[in-house]
Design an enzyme around this catalytic site. Structure first.
Site, PDB file in Angstrom:
ATOM      1  N   GLU A 269      37.008 -34.503 -58.447  1.00 14.93           N
ATOM      2  CA  GLU A 269      37.047 -33.140 -57.920  1.00 14.93           C
ATOM      3  C   GLU A 269      35.921 -32.884 -56.912  1.00 14.93           C
ATOM      4  OE1 GLU A 269      38.949 -30.553 -58.041  1.00 14.93           O
ATOM      5  OE2 GLU A 269      37.594 -28.956 -57.377  1.00 14.93           O
TER       6      GLU A 269
ATOM      7  N   SER B  12      47.473 -26.328 -56.579  1.00 20.42           N
ATOM      8  CA  SER B  12      46.830 -27.441 -55.872  1.00 20.42           C
ATOM      9  C   SER B  12      47.742 -28.647 -55.792  1.00 20.42           C
ATOM     10  CB  SER B  12      45.559 -27.885 -56.587  1.00 20.42           C
ATOM     11  OG  SER B  12      44.647 -26.874 -56.632  1.00 20.42           O
TER      12      SER B  12
ATOM     13  N   HIS C 223      31.084 -17.440 -61.229  1.00 20.51           N
ATOM     14  CA  HIS C 223      30.628 -17.864 -59.898  1.00 20.51           C
ATOM     15  C   HIS C 223      31.080 -19.304 -59.626  1.00 20.51           C
ATOM     16  CE1 HIS C 223      28.039 -18.903 -56.523  1.00 20.51           C
ATOM     17  NE2 HIS C 223      27.510 -19.886 -57.237  1.00 20.51           N
TER      18      HIS C 223
ATOM     19  N   ARG D 228      18.876 -24.975 -66.409  1.00 22.02           N
ATOM     20  CA  ARG D 228      19.851 -24.156 -65.691  1.00 22.02           C
ATOM     21  C   ARG D 228      20.539 -23.223 -66.680  1.00 22.02           C
ATOM     22  NH1 ARG D 228      24.870 -28.365 -64.718  1.00 22.02           N
ATOM     23  NH2 ARG D 228      25.851 -26.548 -63.788  1.00 22.02           N
TER      24      ARG D 228
ATOM     25  N   HIS E 246      34.677 -35.614 -61.597  1.00 20.18           N
ATOM     26  CA  HIS E 246      34.009 -36.328 -60.520  1.00 20.18           C
ATOM     27  C   HIS E 246      34.884 -36.501 -59.282  1.00 20.18           C
ATOM     28  CE1 HIS E 246      30.410 -37.708 -58.821  1.00 20.18           C
ATOM     29  NE2 HIS E 246      31.152 -38.567 -58.164  1.00 20.18           N
TER      30      HIS E 246
ATOM     31  N   HIS F 174      28.277 -40.542 -65.378  1.00 21.77           N
ATOM     32  CA  HIS F 174      26.903 -40.243 -64.957  1.00 21.77           C
ATOM     33  C   HIS F 174      26.578 -38.769 -65.126  1.00 21.77           C
ATOM     34  CE1 HIS F 174      28.461 -39.719 -60.560  1.00 21.77           C
ATOM     35  NE2 HIS F 174      28.491 -38.582 -61.183  1.00 21.77           N
TER      36      HIS F 174
ATOM     37  N   THR G  62      29.056 -43.857 -48.109  1.00 22.26           N
ATOM     38  CA  THR G  62      28.548 -42.593 -47.579  1.00 22.26           C
ATOM     39  C   THR G  62      27.532 -42.869 -46.479  1.00 22.26           C
ATOM     40  OG1 THR G  62      28.773 -41.785 -49.832  1.00 22.26           O
ATOM     41  CG2 THR G  62      27.710 -40.335 -48.267  1.00 22.26           C
TER      42      THR G  62
END
Lengths: 533, 192
Positions: A260, A175, A81, A455, A258, A307, A333
């Site tokens: 990415e 890509s 997934h 998870r 990151h 991180h 941001t």
């Protein structure tokens, strides 16, 4: 370039002006619009495949205990997934949009390297075909999570890992070729007078994204090559017994990983920056600051990777550096979110489907960004690490973030592609079902994550049962409502009211100066740019 | 036309960038090792060899040193520290040993990989002699004492009052045989 040159060149051009007939059109095409469409269809197919896998996961998690699938297969589902959604759905969708829109936005006749464009698309179906076929191999598909940490993905991996590695190599090549093409197109093919600071923001964000791709996809190729060598050629990059270090894997992976995640969100910023001014009927607030903010986010993305691995045992100085560097990203941001809101301020807003998706993007992406800031707090991260809180965070930035922006883009430019006006009723129905579904799915995950549910597990403790059941219901609402989208797009291609060249009242940009549907060849003569000498 | 030439030049530069970044991915391996060596990050690298200056033993404080043995999942050996905890004065030389037994019916070779926690302490732990410097062969059913000698650097900061040293044992019999086979071949070739 004078007009005489162009006419002379035009006469030498012996290609016919419409698309070729039959299947060969799609195999051999070098037309940016054809290739853009193929990318988008491919991405839609992968979105549905990856989405079905998500529904398998949510169905299993509807109740505690093991009901539907084996834990091994569950792990294959979470892995596939993630891989399919990241590399197969989101990235190709953005490349498809770039193919369609970038040449039209900068007044270029096509991409700079049309033949390579065909290649970079046609590698993809083979890469994902190979990846999907691992599901039917002995030992099953990759089951080590989309982050494929060593030694899970080397010493303890199923045999199919080799096919996974080659699939990643192929997507990487695709890509990189796509990115090189986009950079070359943007830097060399702009119409005279289209200066860099006049380019639409979607073009700018893609230019920066393309540079990110060129910088980090080779690192991904490097890390899977090291895995390949560890597995088959007896090296010990990540094998402690031979003097390697599994933590090294995480450093190299996240050095790719990151940037990415910004590759998957920067083009979304560009899309939203195109849509909000259109439906607020005002110019984008703070264009230059948007460009600089995008560039700063791209730069910062290279110095925050650790991180993701606060818990591996870093020195305190490292934790502090990566914590503060990460928090710094909130500044550019924040500039972007401020600018979008300032664009809407006192605008004459209307709420057509693309605008609804763009607004939901701004709100829900900000929620995802804020939970990201919570995760950036190194001491708190020890509690959140590898829990459903992380799952909630990155799904908020990727689903109502990246995916909603792609939906918004498709609804926004669909009339330009098909020549038919949008079915607003179906579009709005799709939006509200998606909006409600997405929040029912992912909001409860914050709570079960904070309460400590890890998870990537097929079974969980009883106290998490209610929120998991709610999330599963939401997932099916969201998943099934995408069928409305598919129906709507197909209906729009087949029929609908004729769309005008500029089908949105407040839209600006070169793409709205060509008729709808856009002719097979556009801007064979460069357009006149306003304000150019 | 100049656009085509420009494009060619640009593409060449971008391809070069791609190749360099692929190389950079591999360059991260030595960079990481050097970085860890300098910073003591990940606690993997400790100082080895004899002390450079005559040691001044600090009698005022002790540091607790704890030994842990970890097995790689496929390693069938028994492997235990002789004494689990030592209270040592910084600067004091201390000898200890790990006891290893090979319960299988095969002669095997093992390699121990050390790790120090907290990683900041790694640079203050000096191993004068350690079984982890060498490969450890053990015959089927045999037991051996594997010695190590260490001391704590008297410069160790106050807040580090407890150090854990763990050893993970890996089975490297297969790699060892491959290497020997290669050596044998080389020997044969040289005698020919």
């Amino acid at each position: 370039m004078s007009t005489a040159d162009i006419t002379a060149e035009h006469h030498d051009d012996h290609h016919d002006h419409g698309p070729a007939k039959g299947l060969s059109r799609w195999f051999f095409t070098t037309n940016h619009k054809d290739i853009g469409s193929m990318y988008l269809w491919f991405s839609l197919a992968m979105f549905l495949v990856g989405g079905s896998m998500a529904l398998v996961i949510r169905a299993e998690l509807f109740q505690p205990g093991l009901q539907l699938v084996e834990p091994g297969f569950f792990n294959q589902m979470t892995t596939m997934h993630g891989l399919i959604m990241v590399f197969g759905a989101v990235m190709p969708a953005f490349v498809g949009l770039a193919n369609w829109m970038v040449p039209m936005m900068i007044g270029a006749p096509d991409m700079a390297l049309p033949r390579m464009n065909n290649w970079s698309f046609w590698i993809l179906p083979f890469a994902f075909g190979m990846l999907l076929l691992t599901l039917f191999m002995d030992g099953g598909a990759p089951n080590f999570g989309w982050t494929f940490y060593a030694p899970l993905s080397t010493t303890y991996a199923p045999d199919s890992v080799t096919f996974f590695i080659f699939a990643v190599h192929m997507m990487g090549v695709s890509s990189i070729m796509g990115a090189i093409n986009i950079v070359a197109t943007i830097l060399n093919m702009r119409a005279p007078g289209m200066t860099l600071m006049k380019m639409p923001l979607f073009v700018w964000t893609w230019l920066i994204t393309a540079y990110l791709l060129i910088a980090v996809m080779p690192v991904l190729a490097g890390v899977v090559t090291m895995m390949l060598m560890d597995i088959h050629f007896g090296t010990s990059f990540f094998d402690a017994a031979g003097g390697g270090d599994p933590v090294l894997f995480q450093h190299v992976f996240w050095f790719f990983g990151h940037p990415e995640v910004y590759i998957m969100i920067l083009p979304a910023f560009g899309i939203v920056s195109a849509i909000i001014p259109t439906f607020a009927r005002k110019q984008l607030f703070g264009y230059a600051s948007m460009v600089y903010a995008t560039a700063s986010i791209a730069f910062l993305s290279f110095i925050v990777w650790a991180h993701h691995m606060f818990t591996v045992g870093m020195p305190l100085a490292g934790e502090l550096f990566f914590m503060f560097a990460t928090m710094l990203i909130a500044v550019p941001t924040g500039v972007k979110v401020f600018n979008w809101i300032a664009t809407m301020w006192r605008g004459s807003m209307t709420f057509e489907t693309p605008m609804l998706f763009a607004l939901a993007f701004v709100i829900l992406f900000t929620i995802g960004g804020l939970s990201g800031l919570m995760l950036a707090i190194a001491p708190a991260d020890f509690q959140y690490h590898d829990t459903y809180f992380v799952v909630a965070h990155f799904h908020y930035v990727l689903v109502p973030g990246a995916i909603f922006s792609i939906m918004a883009a498709v609804y926004y430019w669909l009339p330009k592609w098909t020549g038919h006006q949008l079915n607003e009723g179906a579009g709005k129905f799709h939006f509200w079902m998606s909006f409600i579904g997405v929040n029912i799915t992912f909001f409860p995950m914050h709570f079960i994550g904070l309460a400590g549910m890890p998870r990537r597990i097929p079974d969980y403790a009883l106290q998490f049962a209610d929120f998991n059941a709610i999330a599963s219901v939401g997932a099916f609402i969201f998943g099934l409502s995408q069928l409305i989208f598919v129906w709507n797009v197909i209906q729009n291609i087949r029929s609908g009211k004729k769309a005008e060249a500029k089908c949105w009242e407040g839209a600006e940009g070169l793409e709205w100066s060509v008729p709808s549907p856009a002719p097979y060849h556009t801007f064979t003569t460069p357009p006149q740019i306003e304000g150019a000498k | 036309m100049s656009v085509a030439a420009d494009t060619k030049k640009l593409v060449a530069r971008l391809v070069l960038g791609t190749v360099l970044m692929f190389g950079f991915g591999f360059a991260m391996v030595p960079i990481y090792n050097v970085f860890c060596e300098i910073t003591g990050l990940n606690g993997k690298i400790t100082r080895t060899g004899e002390s450079e200056q005559p040691l001044v033993v600090n009698q005022d404080r002790t540091v607790k040193v704890r030994f842990i043995s970890v097995f790689n999942e496929e390693m069938p050996w028994e492997f235990e520290p002789m004494q689990k905890v030592y209270q040592v004065n910084p600067g004091q030389m201390q000898q200890t040993a790990f006891v290893a037994t090979n319960p299988t019916a095969n002669n095997m070779v093992a390699q121990a990989i050390p790790s120090v926690s907290p990683s900041e302490a790694a640079q203050y732990l000096q191993k004068v002699n350690c079984f982890c410097f060498d490969r450890q062969p053990l015959d089927a059913g045999a037991t051996a004492e594997m010695p190590m000698v260490f001391f704590i650097d008297p410069e160790i900061p106050e807040h580090l009052d407890s150090i854990t040293l763990s050893y993970t044992l890996f089975d490297i019999t297969d790699q060892q045989q491959v290497a020997e086979a290669k050596n044998d071949n080389n020997d044969k070739r040289s005698t020919l």
